[in-house]
Enzyme design. Structure first.
Site, PDB file in Angstrom:
ATOM      1  N   PRO A  27     -27.308   4.432 -18.814  1.00 55.99           N
ATOM      2  CA  PRO A  27     -26.991   5.579 -17.959  1.00 55.99           C
ATOM      3  C   PRO A  27     -27.093   5.173 -16.498  1.00 55.99           C
ATOM      4  CG  PRO A  27     -29.164   5.827 -18.933  1.00 55.99           C
ATOM      5  CD  PRO A  27     -28.534   4.632 -19.587  1.00 55.99           C
ATOM      6  N   CYS A  28     -26.285   5.778 -15.645  1.00 55.88           N
ATOM      7  CA  CYS A  28     -26.182   5.322 -14.252  1.00 55.88           C
ATOM      8  C   CYS A  28     -26.394   6.420 -13.225  1.00 55.88           C
ATOM      9  CB  CYS A  28     -24.812   4.711 -14.002  1.00 55.88           C
ATOM     10  SG  CYS A  28     -24.355   3.436 -15.140  1.00 55.88           S
ATOM     11  N   GLN A  29     -27.023   7.519 -13.599  1.00 58.48           N
ATOM     12  CA  GLN A  29     -27.103   8.638 -12.672  1.00 58.48           C
ATOM     13  C   GLN A  29     -27.975   8.324 -11.462  1.00 58.48           C
ATOM     14  OE1 GLN A  29     -28.249   8.578 -15.720  1.00 58.48           O
ATOM     15  NE2 GLN A  29     -30.315   9.381 -15.871  1.00 58.48           N
TER      16      GLN A  29
END
Length: 429
Positions: free
Chosen positions: A80-82
């Site tokens: 995930p890259c949030q």
């Protein structure tokens, strides 16, 4: 597999990505995954070790040690890259950034010839597009020439309309294209009429399975001694016992509502007085921390009856509760969800039902992964060799496709502008 063709699977999950690569003759040397059940499922099926590791904190040198010092042909998987677009260069102060920055450090340390990064559609607009642009910039700065595309995996033969963001990059300095799309698709929600044959339908995907059992431990025999279609044959292949697990009927909590739903209808198509209380609560819920999700933070639709003659909607963790069988008044079974995700019937799952359906919903469909793996083999002219071809170009963003729709949302236009600037040589953090 040639000893030089090292594949490493990060965020390996239950092994969907890895199984597809194995089918293409590229079995990963190992996988790395934090979830114990998923890691054990991987080992039971892929046939290579899965190291249960927290990839947000593991030292990249440890991953390099696991490769035996060999430079991988490809690293597959994506975290995930949030929320990392506004952070400083590889700044670990924000705990949300640990996974993505350490992932980048691992990729940089391993320096694979190719990389394939996969993520949910919501990444396209996360952080106003800057999360995605920052990620692409990091890959380019590491020396990768990359292409980015939103792909509907139904076009590769998966019997569901599953939209995913894929980034493929190489250190060879060569241009390339994504795999050719082989199928049209239509789930009643997402549709593409390309003139090519339709991807397998939901009904075709689950055909050949016997009636769902009521006993949670039941071993359910096939409905016929021979496969009923090509997809059924693929799912049965290698399953010597001629029975399946996890094909158990679960009664829907909203039985009355389920009986009223027609194919393609959801809870919101019913009169409000019939809405289940849990749906009322969830309809007002939004994702507040900026995490990219399947629905990009939108309200859920609760139960939905699927079309049997079309492709399924996207299989996620809640699918075995919310997706209603096209002709029966029950949710899909876990086995049906696994088939829609293209996991073969011989696949052995570790964990309780909640864990198994989450593993299935999180996975890259093996059939799509196999298509990607074969494509890499086709476009890599000197497969497995650590050489740069004559005329190699400098690392850059080669191109991107964010949507095939005629219009774009304001959020997606923002992402497009950032990537277009980068494509022209701009966009520096």
């Amino acid at each position: 597999m040639n000893k030089d063709e090292v594949v490493v699977s990060l965020f390996a999950g239950a092994g969907g990505f890895s199984s597809g690569f194995s089918q293409a003759g590229l079995k990963p040397l190992f996988g790395a995954e934090i979830n114990a059940d998923a890691c054990q499922t991987y080992q039971e099926n892929v046939g290579s070790p899965c190291h249960q590791l927290d990839l947000s904190t593991v030292d990249p040198s440890h991953i390099e040690m696991l490769t035996g010092g060999k430079r991988p042909f490809v690293v597959i998987g994506g975290p995930p890259c949030q929320g990392f677009s506004t952070a400083g260069p590889r700044n670990f102060a924000d705990p949300r950034n640990l996974l993505i920055f350490n992932y980048l450090n691992i990729v940089e340390r391993l320096s694979p010839r190719w990389l394939i990064f996969e993520n949910v559609e919501g990444l396209l607009t996360s952080g106003g597009g800057r999360d995605l642009a920052r990620l692409v910039r990091e890959f380019v700065d590491m020396g990768y020439s990359v292409r980015l595309q939103k792909v509907n995996l139904a076009a590769y033969g998966v019997p569901q309309t599953r939209k995913r963001v894929l980034i493929i990059g190489n250190r060879l300095g060569i241009d390339f294209q994504f795999p050719e799309e082989l199928y049209s698709f239509d789930s009643g929600k997402a549709k593409k009429a390309s003139g090519k044959p339709l991807a397998p339908s939901l009904a075709e995907a689950v055909a050949g399975l016997g009636p769902a059992a009521s006993d949670k431990d039941a071993l359910v025999p096939y409905a016929s001694s021979e496969p009923v279609n090509a997809f059924d044959a693929r799912m049965r292949a290698g399953n010597r016992v001629e029975v399946v697990t996890h094909h158990v009927r679960v009664e829907a909590a909203e039985r009355m509502q389920v009986e009223l739903l027609k194919p393609g209808q959801t809870m919101k198509d019913l009169p409000p007085e019939l809405w289940h209380e849990s749906y009322r609560r969830r309809a007002n819920r939004r994702v507040s921390d900026g995490t990219p999700t399947e629905k990009r933070g939108g309200a859920p639709s609760g139960i939905k009856r699927l079309h049997g003659n079309l492709q399924s909607l996207t299989i996620t963790g809640p699918a075995a509760r919310e997706f209603i069988h096209p002709t029966e008044h029950r949710p899909l079974t876990i086995r049906e969800c696994a088939r829609i995700q293209t996991f073969p019937d011989k696949y052995r799952w570790v964990g309780n039902n909640a864990s198994v359906i989450q593993q299935i919903g999180n996975a890259v469909p093996p059939l799509a992964a196999e298509r990607l793996a074969k494509h890499l083999r086709d476009i890599d002219g000197s497969f497995g060799a650590d050489t740069r071809p004559a005329g190699a170009m400098s690392a850059k963003l080669l191109g991107f496709v964010l949507t095939e729709a005629l219009g774009m949302s304001p959020a997606l236009k923002s992402t497009e502008a950032l990537l277009a600037e980068m494509h022209q040589g701009g966009f520096v953090f």
